[in-house]
Design an enzyme around this catalytic site. Structure first.
Site, PDB file in Angstrom:
ATOM      1  N   LEU A  39       0.822  -1.211   0.000  1.00  0.00           N
ATOM      2  CA  LEU A  39       0.000   0.000   0.000  1.00  0.00           C
ATOM      3  C   LEU A  39       0.857   1.262   0.000  1.00  0.00           C
ATOM      4  O   LEU A  39       0.447   2.289  -0.525  1.00  0.00           O
ATOM      5  CB  LEU A  39      -0.924   0.011   1.219  1.00  0.00           C
ATOM      6  CG  LEU A  39      -1.896  -1.159   1.328  1.00  0.00           C
ATOM      7  CD1 LEU A  39      -2.627  -1.128   2.659  1.00  0.00           C
ATOM      8  CD2 LEU A  39      -2.872  -1.148   0.163  1.00  0.00           C
ATOM      9  N   GLY A  40       2.031   1.183   0.618  1.00  0.00           N
ATOM     10  CA  GLY A  40       2.898   2.351   0.690  1.00  0.00           C
ATOM     11  C   GLY A  40       4.218   2.013   1.330  1.00  0.00           C
ATOM     12  O   GLY A  40       4.382   0.936   1.908  1.00  0.00           O
ATOM     13  N   GLY A  82       7.658   4.087   3.408  1.00  0.00           N
ATOM     14  CA  GLY A  82       8.202   5.314   3.974  1.00  0.00           C
ATOM     15  C   GLY A  82       9.613   5.080   4.446  1.00  0.00           C
ATOM     16  O   GLY A  82      10.212   4.032   4.188  1.00  0.00           O
ATOM     17  N   GLY A  83      10.144   6.041   5.169  1.00  0.00           N
ATOM     18  CA  GLY A  83      11.521   5.958   5.636  1.00  0.00           C
ATOM     19  C   GLY A  83      11.760   4.822   6.606  1.00  0.00           C
ATOM     20  O   GLY A  83      12.846   4.255   6.658  1.00  0.00           O
ATOM     21  N   VAL A 135       3.896  -0.661   4.294  1.00  0.00           N
ATOM     22  CA  VAL A 135       2.570  -1.087   4.735  1.00  0.00           C
ATOM     23  C   VAL A 135       1.966  -1.917   3.609  1.00  0.00           C
ATOM     24  O   VAL A 135       2.008  -1.518   2.440  1.00  0.00           O
ATOM     25  CB  VAL A 135       1.659   0.112   5.075  1.00  0.00           C
ATOM     26  CG1 VAL A 135       0.272  -0.371   5.475  1.00  0.00           C
ATOM     27  CG2 VAL A 135       2.276   0.948   6.181  1.00  0.00           C
ATOM     28  N   LYS A 142       2.000  -3.239   8.923  1.00  0.00           N
ATOM     29  CA  LYS A 142       3.153  -2.333   8.916  1.00  0.00           C
ATOM     30  C   LYS A 142       4.392  -3.142   9.263  1.00  0.00           C
ATOM     31  O   LYS A 142       4.429  -3.828  10.282  1.00  0.00           O
ATOM     32  CB  LYS A 142       2.957  -1.207   9.931  1.00  0.00           C
ATOM     33  CG  LYS A 142       4.085  -0.194   9.939  1.00  0.00           C
ATOM     34  CD  LYS A 142       3.782   0.923  10.924  1.00  0.00           C
ATOM     35  CE  LYS A 142       4.909   1.932  10.976  1.00  0.00           C
ATOM     36  NZ  LYS A 142       4.633   3.004  11.937  1.00  0.00           N
ATOM     37  N   ASP A 186       4.094  11.741  12.678  1.00  0.00           N
ATOM     38  CA  ASP A 186       4.162  11.779  11.211  1.00  0.00           C
ATOM     39  C   ASP A 186       2.760  11.958  10.628  1.00  0.00           C
ATOM     40  O   ASP A 186       2.388  11.279   9.682  1.00  0.00           O
ATOM     41  CB  ASP A 186       4.814  10.497  10.682  1.00  0.00           C
ATOM     42  CG  ASP A 186       5.203  10.617   9.206  1.00  0.00           C
ATOM     43  OD1 ASP A 186       5.430  11.745   8.725  1.00  0.00           O
ATOM     44  OD2 ASP A 186       5.262   9.569   8.527  1.00  0.00           O
TER      45      ASP A 186
END
Length: 173
Positions: A40-41, A43-44, A48, A63, A155
């Site tokens: 789904l995504g 990040g740093g 996810v 996650k 965040d």
């Protein structure tokens, strides 16, 4: 001028609406009992995924921290944050269902919200002033609830706000 906690949360929600989504990375196939369906995504800190939990028979948002960042200290902090978030009960906060460590890595399993991120919605439409105010009010109340329990998001941005199919907002991470 000094803002209340609710005002500060509302201001933060408004300030982060222009934060872009990160590009997704390669996906896993399985993590412990969870069957990974799609990323789904990213990040740093990690990724996810939408995953199926065969034990409970439902989709979850999983996650997973990046393996190269996962020292024992980071893993412990990640799981501590999961325990803190699991204590929160609010209609506009994504619920924590499970967390743990599997041979492939550690994870937090969250409620899966069918819909889109606020970042995606903002690219597709303009919210009326009334809709925007209602959205910010709900998100500020959710952030305030977390703050009263000693939990701070760190965040909060449009990519971490989910809108379900009815347009109801959920703070996620």
């Amino acid at each position: 001028m000094r803002l209340s906690a609710l005002g500060q949360a509302a201001a933060l929600v408004l300030l982060v609406l222009l934060t872009p989504l990160a590009r997704p990375a390669a996906a896993l196939c399985r993590l412990g009992r969870f069957e990974i369906k799609q990323q789904l995504g990213v990040g740093g800190f990690g990724s996810v995924y939408c995953a199926f939990d065969p034990q409970l028979g439902r989709d979850v948002a999983l996650k997973v921290p990046h393996a190269h960042l996962l020292t024992d200290e980071h893993r412990d902090r990640f799981l501590r944050e999961a325990r803190a978030a699991a204590q929160l009960q609010h209609p506009n906060l994504v619920s924590v269902y499970d967390s743990g460590v599997a041979p492939e890595g550690c994870y937090i399993a969250y409620q899966f919200v069918h819909g889109q991120t606020l970042a995606q919605a903002l690219k597709e439409r303009t919210f009326s002033a009334k809709e925007a105010a209602e959205l910010v009010h709900k998100l500020a109340q959710a952030a305030h609830h977390a703050h009263t329990k000693g939990v701070f998001h760190r965040d909060l941005k449009a990519a971490n706000v989910l809108l379900d199919q009815q347009g109801e907002p959920f703070i996620s991470d």
